[in-house]
Structures are given as C-alpha cells and as structure tokens.
Design a protein around this motif. Structure first.
Motif, PDB file in Angstrom:
ATOM      1  N   GLU A   9      -8.146  10.396  -9.369  1.00 50.14           N
ATOM      2  CA  GLU A   9      -7.825   9.649  -8.153  1.00 50.14           C
ATOM      3  C   GLU A   9      -8.757  10.056  -7.007  1.00 50.14           C
ATOM      4  N   LYS A  10      -9.297   9.051  -6.310  1.00 54.21           N
ATOM      5  CA  LYS A  10     -10.259   9.319  -5.248  1.00 54.21           C
ATOM      6  C   LYS A  10      -9.656  10.150  -4.121  1.00 54.21           C
ATOM      7  N   GLU A  11      -8.352   9.974  -3.893  1.00 55.00           N
ATOM      8  CA  GLU A  11      -7.709  10.700  -2.802  1.00 55.00           C
ATOM      9  C   GLU A  11      -7.770  12.214  -3.017  1.00 55.00           C
ATOM     10  N   LEU A  12      -7.781  12.639  -4.280  1.00 49.73           N
ATOM     11  CA  LEU A  12      -7.808  14.071  -4.579  1.00 49.73           C
ATOM     12  C   LEU A  12      -9.079  14.732  -4.058  1.00 49.73           C
ATOM     13  N   ASP A  14     -10.750  14.040  -1.358  1.00 50.59           N
ATOM     14  CA  ASP A  14     -10.601  14.304   0.076  1.00 50.59           C
ATOM     15  C   ASP A  14      -9.569  15.398   0.330  1.00 50.59           C
ATOM     16  N   GLN A  15      -8.462  15.360  -0.409  1.00 54.73           N
ATOM     17  CA  GLN A  15      -7.410  16.355  -0.214  1.00 54.73           C
ATOM     18  C   GLN A  15      -7.904  17.775  -0.477  1.00 54.73           C
ATOM     19  N   ARG A  20     -18.435  15.473  -2.494  1.00 52.25           N
ATOM     20  CA  ARG A  20     -18.952  14.612  -3.550  1.00 52.25           C
ATOM     21  C   ARG A  20     -20.452  14.368  -3.372  1.00 52.25           C
TER      22      ARG A  20
END
Length: 437
Positions: A9-12, A14-15, A20
């Motif tokens: 998941e892309k949100e991970l 940022d979290q 990247r």
C-alpha cells in the motif's frame, strides 16, 4: 502456481518515512555520500528552502560550460582532456595530454582473438548486453584483475575507456550481420584520430564531416559525468564498496544504464517526435502544437504514459546545461544537413512544453525544462548513427565518470559497504507441513 501478491500500500511508504527512489519530499536526493568528482546544481538552498536556478554542472570543480568553451574555442576535441580531468582531478598540460592521448590509443587494441571469440561468435541482439559481456570477458585477459591498488585500478580504467568505442562498433556490426543479414565490417582504430573520430571511422569509414566529429566529441564530454547519485554511477559505487573487481563493477553499471528510465531516454524522444510530426500538420503553429502536447500529458496520444519525453529532470529546474551546450552546436549541424525545419520544431516544443505542463499540473507543479536527451537523439540522427547504439554511446562517455567514482570509492572512501535498509511489512505466518497445505 499461486503467487502471493507483492503489492504494498502506497500509504505505508509515507507513514514509515520511506524515501522512495532515495528522493526527499521536496524532490532533492537523499544525501548518501561525499565526492570530489562531479556536482549537479538545479536549485539553491536558501534558509532550508529549495529555490530553483539555472542549471550548472561541474567536473572536479570546473563548470562544464567553461571546460567546453576551452576546447571548442581552439577547434580541438575535448573528451580525452575531460577523461584525464575526471580520473586525476586536474587538467593536463600539453605534454600530459599528448602522453595520455597516445596511451589511450595504444590501449584501444583488443586482446588477441577477443573480437572473434567474445564479440562476433557469441552473437547478441542488444549492443549494451554485448558490451557488458565483453567487459566481463576482459577480466579473463587481465592477469592483475584482482589487484586493487590505486595504480592498477587506474590502468584498468584507462584500458576500458579506450576499448569501449571499439567493442561497441564491433558489437553493432556483429549484431547486424547475424540478425539483419547485412555485411560484417571491421575497421581497426587509427592511432592518429581522436576517440570521437575513431568511433565514427569504425562505424562509417571516412564518410563523416568535421562538424559531425565535433558534435560527437561534445556529446561524449557532456555525458561523461553527472554526480554520484545518478543510477549507474551509484551502482558503480555500491558494487565497488563490496570490494569486487573493476570489470564486475562496470558491468553492473552498464546494466543500470541500459534501463529505459536512464540511458534509453533519447530513443523515447525520437519516437515521440516522429509521432508529433505525423499528427501535427503545421509545425510552426503554437496553438496546434500546444494542443497536441496537452494530449500527451492527458495520456490521449503517443504511448499514453502522460509524459513529454525529454522535458523535466530530477535535479535541473530552469535549464539543463548539457542541453544548452548541445543545442548550440545542434543548430549548426541542422543547417549542414538541411534539417532546420525539424530543429525549429524541437526548439518550439522546448518553449511550449513547460507552459503546457504548468497549465495542466497547476501552480504547484515542479519546474521543468528540456534535458539533454531532448536534443541528443536529434544530433545522432543527423550524424546517421544507428539507434541501436544511442545508449552505448552514453556508456562510451560515462565510463570516464564511472571509473573516477570507482577509484574514489575503493581508494579514498570510508571503505564501508553501502547497505541501506528495507523494512519488512508482511504479517507473520506459521509454517504448514507439506501434507496440510
């Protein structure tokens, strides 16, 4: 065979603060090392904020435009001088330059039977792969391949710089003979020619002009180095930090450069430009051309990726100094070849593309400019260089920078293996016996 999904998941990202692409949120690169070799400037850091500026590129502290002006103003070729600068950290005097140039010419000869056994007999469809394989083959011909002394690594570097043009020329003719049923032509390098002239001679015989040789030499100079963070140079340093041999490190760099997001970008520009030529009726009509560029961004035209190839760069903002230098000489070449209509189309797209990009992306869009790939493909087309060796030409130039960074990494760095971290985010699971699955 069932395969577990590898999607994360892309949100991970940022979290967990993942950088990247080793890029920060403001698009700057993550600082992973220090170097004396090259510096790429596309913005200034003012009070912790990145402020875009005209692009500058430095080789060993000398601005590229000054280096180029130095040899262009005297009508001579500059790649040999540039390679000497990158390898040693200083500009050569006339005697040093003469000696270095003569030594390069001596080192251009391939080992006995190497051309036949490694290049012509072991056929390949891709010249970059053939070049990488040949580099690994040179390991076997070097009795001191595992000698990591500064002097020996320097010898290996100069040898590879000298041999790359020969290998590429022979690999191209071997490829086209085997797979395109065309004539096999092998021309031996001439010691009185510059490296750029020699490459054109091995490709085309004496059928090249002085301006063509000048443009190729300039292209080699501006591609020779681009800081330690570009993908292929970073690959060189990562692999070298593991204390492997020169040939393995350079072969790894070649694998990186072959990638379409790195060394193959000018091929995409050529394909895109051919598409624009076919679909835009009036090449001088700004309104029609802007409308088609917008279609590219909207994924409604060409390859539907939403990209205008050759526009934008990871670091440069207002300008790419390499593109500026190449564009100046490209105009002369276009005039010589009677291709000014095409050159004017390129310059108009360079003018319009940023405007279309900003209007499409909004006021917070990243500042973009034409990069070196935008004009390099056009130059190679005018010189009638086959597309199969566009990326190998990049390698012929960049081997000088790779070699300099390898020397710095092996000889002068902290001598610690480069080892960043990856966090595993999969849930724990239990082992099931084979009869229970």
């Amino acid at each position: 065979m069932a395969v577990q999904s590898c999607e994360i998941e892309k949100e991970l990202f940022d979290q967990m603060g993942v950088k990247r692409g080793l890029r920060n949120a403001d698009f700057s690169g993550v600082l992973v090392g220090l170097t004396h070799i090259g510096n790429v400037v596309g913005y200034n850091n003012e009070d912790g904020k990145l402020v875009p500026c005209e692009g500058k590129l430095y080789y060993r502290g000398i601005e590229l435009k000054d280096l180029a002006k130095g040899f262009l103003s005297t009508g001579r070729h500059g790649f040999e001088e540039t390679a000497y600068l990158l390898l040693t950290g200083q500009l050569p005097n006339q005697t040093e330059l003469n000696d270095f140039t003569e030594y390069l010419a001596e080192q251009s000869e391939l080992p006995p039977f190497f051309s036949k056994s490694m290049i012509l007999s072991l056929r390949g469809r891709d010249v970059m792969n053939m070049l990488a394989r040949s580099v690994l083959g040179l390991y076997a011909a070097d009795e001191e391949a595992e000698d990591y002394s500064h002097v020996n690594i320097m010898k290996q570097a100069i040898s590879l710089i000298a041999k790359f043009p020969v290998i590429v020329a022979y690999a191209y003719y071997g490829m086209r003979h085997s797979f395109q049923r065309k004539s096999l032509i092998i021309r031996h390098p001439q010691k009185h020619l510059s490296l750029a002239e020699n490459f054109l001679y091995m490709l085309k015989g004496n059928e090249y002009t002085k301006l063509e040789a000048d443009l190729l030499d300039l292209s080699l100079v501006i591609h020779a180095e681009h800081g330690g963070g570009n993908n292929s140079t970073f690959t060189t340093r990562v692999v070298s930090s593991a204390q492997t041999d020169t040939y393995s490190a350079i072969a790894a760099a070649l694998g990186s450069l072959k990638g379409g997001l790195h060394g193959g970008a000018n091929l995409k520009v050529i394909d895109m430009m051919n598409n624009i030529k076919e679909n835009v009726k009036d090449w001088s009509d700004k309104k029609e051309l802007s409308a088609y560029l917008l279609k590219l961004l909207k994924k409604e035209a060409f390859d539907h990726t939403g990209k205008i190839y050759g526009i934008g760069h990871a670091i440069y903002t207002y300008s790419d100094p390499r593109a500026v230098l190449l564009k100046e000489k490209a105009r002369e070449l276009a005039e010589e070849k009677g291709r000014m209509d095409e050159f004017n189309l390129y310059t108009l797209i360079e003018e319009l593309a940023p405007e279309v990009f900003y209007s499409f992306k909004g006021e917070n869009a990243k500042i973009v400019c034409a990069n070196v790939d935008f004009y390099s493909g056009f130059v190679y087309e005018c010189i009638k260089i086959p597309k199969e060796i566009y990326t190998p030409i990049f390698a012929i130039a960049r081997i000088a920078g790779w070699a300099a960074h390898r020397i710095e990494e092996v000889t002068f760095s902290s001598r610690r293996i480069i080892r960043p971290a990856y966090k595993c985010v999969i849930d724990r699971s239990t082992y099931l016996p084979l009869d229970s699955r």
